[in-house]
Scaffold this active site. Sequence first.
Site, PDB file in Angstrom:
ATOM      1  N   LYS A   1     -41.190 -88.990  29.754  1.00 47.09           N
ATOM      2  CA  LYS A   1     -40.438 -90.088  30.346  1.00 47.09           C
ATOM      3  C   LYS A   1     -40.132 -89.725  31.794  1.00 47.09           C
ATOM      4  O   LYS A   1     -39.247 -88.917  32.073  1.00 47.09           O
ATOM      5  CB  LYS A   1     -39.125 -90.363  29.598  1.00 47.09           C
ATOM      6  CG  LYS A   1     -38.572 -91.707  30.033  1.00 47.09           C
ATOM      7  CD  LYS A   1     -37.088 -91.870  29.838  1.00 47.09           C
ATOM      8  CE  LYS A   1     -36.244 -91.414  30.978  1.00 47.09           C
ATOM      9  NZ  LYS A   1     -36.439 -92.131  32.257  1.00 47.09           N
TER      10      LYS A   1
ATOM     11  N   GLU B   1     -33.365 -77.591  32.576  1.00 46.30           N
ATOM     12  CA  GLU B   1     -33.296 -77.160  33.984  1.00 46.30           C
ATOM     13  C   GLU B   1     -32.355 -78.136  34.666  1.00 46.30           C
ATOM     14  O   GLU B   1     -32.703 -79.307  34.849  1.00 46.30           O
ATOM     15  CB  GLU B   1     -34.687 -77.217  34.643  1.00 46.30           C
ATOM     16  CG  GLU B   1     -35.748 -76.359  33.979  1.00 46.30           C
ATOM     17  CD  GLU B   1     -35.542 -74.863  34.171  1.00 46.30           C
ATOM     18  OE1 GLU B   1     -34.635 -74.478  34.932  1.00 46.30           O
ATOM     19  OE2 GLU B   1     -36.266 -74.090  33.542  1.00 46.30           O
TER      20      GLU B   1
ATOM     21  N   CYS C   1     -33.747 -78.886  43.648  1.00 48.52           N
ATOM     22  CA  CYS C   1     -32.660 -78.224  42.916  1.00 48.52           C
ATOM     23  C   CYS C   1     -32.372 -76.840  43.479  1.00 48.52           C
ATOM     24  O   CYS C   1     -31.285 -76.320  43.318  1.00 48.52           O
ATOM     25  CB  CYS C   1     -33.035 -78.124  41.445  1.00 48.52           C
ATOM     26  SG  CYS C   1     -34.639 -77.355  41.212  1.00 48.52           S
TER      27      CYS C   1
ATOM     28  N   GLU D   1     -22.371 -80.670  43.473  1.00 52.28           N
ATOM     29  CA  GLU D   1     -23.760 -80.811  43.920  1.00 52.28           C
ATOM     30  C   GLU D   1     -23.927 -82.149  44.653  1.00 52.28           C
ATOM     31  O   GLU D   1     -23.694 -83.206  44.079  1.00 52.28           O
ATOM     32  CB  GLU D   1     -24.705 -80.767  42.709  1.00 52.28           C
ATOM     33  CG  GLU D   1     -26.166 -80.769  43.128  1.00 52.28           C
ATOM     34  CD  GLU D   1     -27.149 -80.836  41.952  1.00 52.28           C
ATOM     35  OE1 GLU D   1     -26.907 -81.600  41.002  1.00 52.28           O
ATOM     36  OE2 GLU D   1     -28.160 -80.124  42.006  1.00 52.28           O
TER      37      GLU D   1
HETATM   38  P1  NAD Z   1     -30.598 -87.462  35.927  1.00 52.46           P
HETATM   39  O1  NAD Z   1     -29.970 -86.497  34.994  1.00 52.46           O
HETATM   40  O2  NAD Z   1     -29.796 -88.605  36.401  1.00 52.46           O
HETATM   41  O3  NAD Z   1     -31.919 -88.083  35.313  1.00 52.46           O
HETATM   42  C1  NAD Z   1     -32.983 -87.272  34.872  1.00 52.46           C
HETATM   43  C2  NAD Z   1     -33.727 -87.990  33.762  1.00 52.46           C
HETATM   44  O4  NAD Z   1     -32.863 -88.126  32.631  1.00 52.46           O
HETATM   45  C3  NAD Z   1     -34.199 -89.391  34.122  1.00 52.46           C
HETATM   46  O5  NAD Z   1     -35.481 -89.576  33.584  1.00 52.46           O
HETATM   47  C4  NAD Z   1     -33.186 -90.273  33.436  1.00 52.46           C
HETATM   48  O6  NAD Z   1     -33.663 -91.558  33.096  1.00 52.46           O
HETATM   49  C5  NAD Z   1     -32.885 -89.466  32.185  1.00 52.46           C
HETATM   50  N1  NAD Z   1     -31.585 -89.763  31.572  1.00 52.46           N
HETATM   51  C6  NAD Z   1     -30.451 -90.158  32.185  1.00 52.46           C
HETATM   52  N2  NAD Z   1     -29.470 -90.344  31.266  1.00 52.46           N
HETATM   53  C7  NAD Z   1     -30.006 -90.049  30.054  1.00 52.46           C
HETATM   54  C8  NAD Z   1     -29.502 -90.051  28.722  1.00 52.46           C
HETATM   55  N3  NAD Z   1     -28.253 -90.405  28.449  1.00 52.46           N
HETATM   56  N4  NAD Z   1     -30.339 -89.689  27.727  1.00 52.46           N
HETATM   57  C9  NAD Z   1     -31.606 -89.325  27.973  1.00 52.46           C
HETATM   58  N5  NAD Z   1     -32.148 -89.334  29.226  1.00 52.46           N
HETATM   59  C10 NAD Z   1     -31.354 -89.666  30.252  1.00 52.46           C
HETATM   60  O7  NAD Z   1     -31.108 -86.559  37.152  1.00 52.46           O
HETATM   61  P2  NAD Z   1     -31.795 -87.067  38.491  1.00 52.46           P
HETATM   62  O8  NAD Z   1     -30.732 -87.717  39.319  1.00 52.46           O
HETATM   63  O9  NAD Z   1     -33.036 -87.792  38.161  1.00 52.46           O
HETATM   64  O10 NAD Z   1     -32.238 -85.677  39.163  1.00 52.46           O
HETATM   65  C11 NAD Z   1     -31.430 -84.935  40.007  1.00 52.46           C
HETATM   66  C12 NAD Z   1     -30.825 -83.766  39.261  1.00 52.46           C
HETATM   67  O11 NAD Z   1     -31.850 -82.954  38.706  1.00 52.46           O
HETATM   68  C13 NAD Z   1     -30.031 -82.835  40.143  1.00 52.46           C
HETATM   69  O12 NAD Z   1     -28.850 -82.485  39.470  1.00 52.46           O
HETATM   70  C14 NAD Z   1     -30.924 -81.619  40.300  1.00 52.46           C
HETATM   71  O13 NAD Z   1     -30.272 -80.413  40.585  1.00 52.46           O
HETATM   72  C15 NAD Z   1     -31.597 -81.572  38.976  1.00 52.46           C
HETATM   73  N6  NAD Z   1     -32.844 -80.821  39.035  1.00 52.46           N
HETATM   74  C16 NAD Z   1     -32.895 -79.571  38.488  1.00 52.46           C
HETATM   75  C17 NAD Z   1     -34.059 -78.816  38.559  1.00 52.46           C
HETATM   76  C18 NAD Z   1     -34.140 -77.426  37.978  1.00 52.46           C
HETATM   77  O14 NAD Z   1     -35.232 -76.889  37.890  1.00 52.46           O
HETATM   78  N7  NAD Z   1     -33.036 -76.842  37.551  1.00 52.46           N
HETATM   79  C19 NAD Z   1     -35.188 -79.358  39.172  1.00 52.46           C
HETATM   80  C20 NAD Z   1     -35.098 -80.631  39.723  1.00 52.46           C
HETATM   81  C21 NAD Z   1     -33.926 -81.367  39.634  1.00 52.46           C
END
Ligand code: NAD
Length: 486
Positions: free
Chosen positions: A181, A257, A291, A390
Amino acid sequence: MRQVQLKGIDCRNFINGQYVEAAEDRKFLNINPATEEVIGWVAEATQDEVDFAVKAAKAAVKGEWSTYTVKQRSQIIRKIGDLILENLEQFAMLEALDTGKPYALAMEMDIKRAAHNFHFFADYVTSLGNEAYNQDNIALHYTVTRPVGVVAMINPWNLPLLLLTWKLAPCLAAGSTAVMKPAELTPMTATMLAEICKQAGVPNGVVNVVHGFGKDSAGAYLSEHPLVDAITFTGETRTGTTIMKAAAPTLKKVSFELGGKNPAIIFADSDIDEVVETTLHSSFRNQGQVCLCASRIYVERSIMDEFLQKFVARTEELVVGDPFDANTNIGAVIGKEHYEKVMRYIEIAREEGGTILTGGKRPAHMEKGYFIEPTIVVGLDENSRCVKEEIFGPVVTVWPFDSEEEVIGYANDTTYGLGATIWTNDLRRAHRVAGQIESGIVWVNTWYLRDLRTPFGGMKQSGIGREGGAHSFEFYCEQSNVTIKL
Ligand code: NAD
């Protein structure tokens, strides 16, 4: 520099080897954050479609895919990497349109590294053996590795193809199957990848793509689906806790992650010009939406003035603008909501008594699009929200320190523990400090230098588990130990 036509694609769900027609009332619009223009539509998967995708993936675990030898799987995985490179410009164009990031960056950081993920695991899987122990000639124990089954891959928008392939390549290497997804804001490259997988010879059902949102949509349906065996999720820490709760009743294996608030620690004995150049990248690459970006910069007091003068001057040379202009260093942030969030943090920085040395606003020459100037803030103490939370945008805070002990305290005073950077030419200090930083990844005199064999992931609330080489592979497998009495 670009030879492809700038055009988005409509994103259908890809289930059991084919794109599924979308009902009109399930389509939502995909917006280019650099122009605010519609670049296509996305089909939000229904609960039934997610169920269909999971069942197709479940059947595929034991189907034709299970008869493939390691060598055959490796060849298919390599072919996917090759096909990504053959379509490099198209992938980079879609990624830049979807995210607002510079096209040149999409090419180098996102797409070439996505192809490399497949090439790496194509090699890796052919080199594996199994564990075996002879217990004093009483018994022989050996380990049998088998696929974990159906893996749900829930992805963020910042590095859409790169992070998704970082999951898919080891999953296929292990013989497991995937329902991916992508983030709702960046669906295009995942949609294109599905077709590439088919062309490379992946059997139907092994790779599926479902589109949609989190809550009450594809993300939630996948997290709670009883036939999903494992979930690998990259995204916000808060989302991770929600997914963990949804996965708990059926005890799915999870790999998370999550977010970070990464420190960069700059000692006075470091090579200041090199520090400034790398810190530009670690602060503002991908508009600060990596990230691993170091958003808290701690500088030893004796070089604080020199560092700031050079860092501000170089930051002001960065070109913010059209992602498809070859001179652009900084593109748009991902969308309206995120733009408003980052701008709000800049306001909070002012309210909390911070001084903005440069940036802090949208660039005057960009009338449309979600552009924010790279922003450097000083004068905020450790407890301010901009230092604790963040922001995930082109905003960094800089703070002086006087001793090693003091700066280690600052670095660790966070609920996160993803990446840290240390700058020093003192060998003993480098080792000493690296060993005390609570962080899954510590770089000394560099940033973002990766070897795909090494463990990648976060401590504390930055994640659960590690990805990379054997660490990734293990997640996509189950192991059984067989004991033969001799
Ligand atoms: P997000 O958590 O808002 O969304 C990520 C994914 O989760 C999306 O596909 C979203 O549709 C899905 N999602 C959201 N709510 C959900 C739920 N209740 N149930 C299931 N799926 C759900 O994150 P984002 O805004 O897309 O990405 C940014 C974040 O990702 C930042 O916090 C960043 O630090 C983190 N990040 C971490 C790494 C790492 O390797 N640690 C890498 C990249 C990004």
